[in-house]
Design a protein around this motif. Sequence first.
Motif, short mmCIF file in Angstrom:
data_model
loop_
_atom_site.label_atom_id
_atom_site.label_comp_id
_atom_site.label_asym_id
_atom_site.label_seq_id
_atom_site.Cartn_x
_atom_site.Cartn_y
_atom_site.Cartn_z
N ASP A 34 17.36 23.05 37.21
CA ASP A 34 16.78 23.17 35.88
C ASP A 34 15.32 22.76 35.95
O ASP A 34 14.99 21.75 36.59
CB ASP A 34 17.51 22.26 34.89
CG ASP A 34 18.92 22.73 34.62
OD1 ASP A 34 19.07 23.61 33.75
OD2 ASP A 34 19.85 22.23 35.28
N TYR A 35 14.46 23.53 35.30
CA TYR A 35 13.05 23.18 35.17
C TYR A 35 12.80 22.67 33.76
O TYR A 35 13.23 23.30 32.79
CB TYR A 35 12.15 24.38 35.41
CG TYR A 35 11.91 24.70 36.86
CD1 TYR A 35 11.05 23.92 37.64
CD2 TYR A 35 12.53 25.78 37.46
CE1 TYR A 35 10.82 24.21 38.96
CE2 TYR A 35 12.30 26.09 38.79
CZ TYR A 35 11.44 25.29 39.54
OH TYR A 35 11.22 25.59 40.85
N SER A 36 12.10 21.55 33.67
CA SER A 36 11.64 21.00 32.40
C SER A 36 10.12 21.00 32.44
O SER A 36 9.52 20.81 33.50
CB SER A 36 12.13 19.57 32.21
OG SER A 36 13.54 19.53 32.19
N SER A 37 9.52 21.19 31.28
CA SER A 37 8.06 21.20 31.25
C SER A 37 7.55 20.40 30.05
O SER A 37 8.19 20.33 29.01
CB SER A 37 7.52 22.63 31.19
OG SER A 37 7.92 23.27 30.00
N TRP A 96 15.64 14.73 41.01
CA TRP A 96 14.46 15.19 40.28
C TRP A 96 13.31 15.32 41.27
O TRP A 96 13.11 14.46 42.12
CB TRP A 96 14.08 14.20 39.19
CG TRP A 96 14.92 14.33 37.97
CD1 TRP A 96 16.04 13.62 37.68
CD2 TRP A 96 14.71 15.23 36.88
NE1 TRP A 96 16.55 14.03 36.47
CE2 TRP A 96 15.75 15.02 35.96
CE3 TRP A 96 13.76 16.20 36.61
CZ2 TRP A 96 15.85 15.73 34.77
CZ3 TRP A 96 13.86 16.91 35.42
CH2 TRP A 96 14.90 16.67 34.53
N SER A 103 11.32 27.93 32.85
CA SER A 103 11.86 26.65 32.45
C SER A 103 13.34 26.88 32.18
O SER A 103 13.80 28.03 32.14
CB SER A 103 11.14 26.11 31.21
OG SER A 103 11.30 26.99 30.12
N ASP A 136 11.55 30.38 29.17
CA ASP A 136 12.93 30.15 29.60
C ASP A 136 13.71 31.45 29.79
O ASP A 136 14.92 31.41 29.97
CB ASP A 136 13.65 29.19 28.65
CG ASP A 136 13.82 29.74 27.24
OD1 ASP A 136 13.37 30.87 26.96
OD2 ASP A 136 14.39 29.04 26.40
#
Length: 154
Positions: A65-68, A150, A98, A25
């Motif tokens: 925003d990136y989520s993993s 998304w 992220s 992040d």
Amino acid sequence: MTDRTTGTTSETTGEGEVVLAVVRDEPLGVDEVLEAVRHPRCGAVSLFVGVVRDHDHGEAVSALDYSSHPSAADELARVCREVAARHSVSRLAAVHRSGHLEVGDLAVVVGVSAPHRGEAMEACRDLIDTLKSTVPIWKHQQFADGTDEWVGLP
């Protein structure tokens, strides 16, 4: 800072060595990947740098925003190993962001070194394409009009 790695920074595969596979992040840098893949027997380094753009499908993007998934770094390393097995390359590296990113921020940097440019370029394209289609990282785009979307959800 969240820095999820595979537990090792270097893995040897049949042809190439995975020297970096990280989801973090913190801001990314091209130099980190370039230095990781350099090797004296290689005359070619191919890099792909993904940058947050200000639009998508005709709509103005304000941020994303990136989520993993917790397995993302392990999956990233797996993808690197698979690409290494398919190409005659020396070193491979991939780093993905992220968290929150603004327009212009680096989202992903991948690099491949090989003795010759064709091999490096083919493997680099294979690496980014396979990463984007299989590693569990999802993008949440915010548009200038206040809507959101998304991308990449299963």
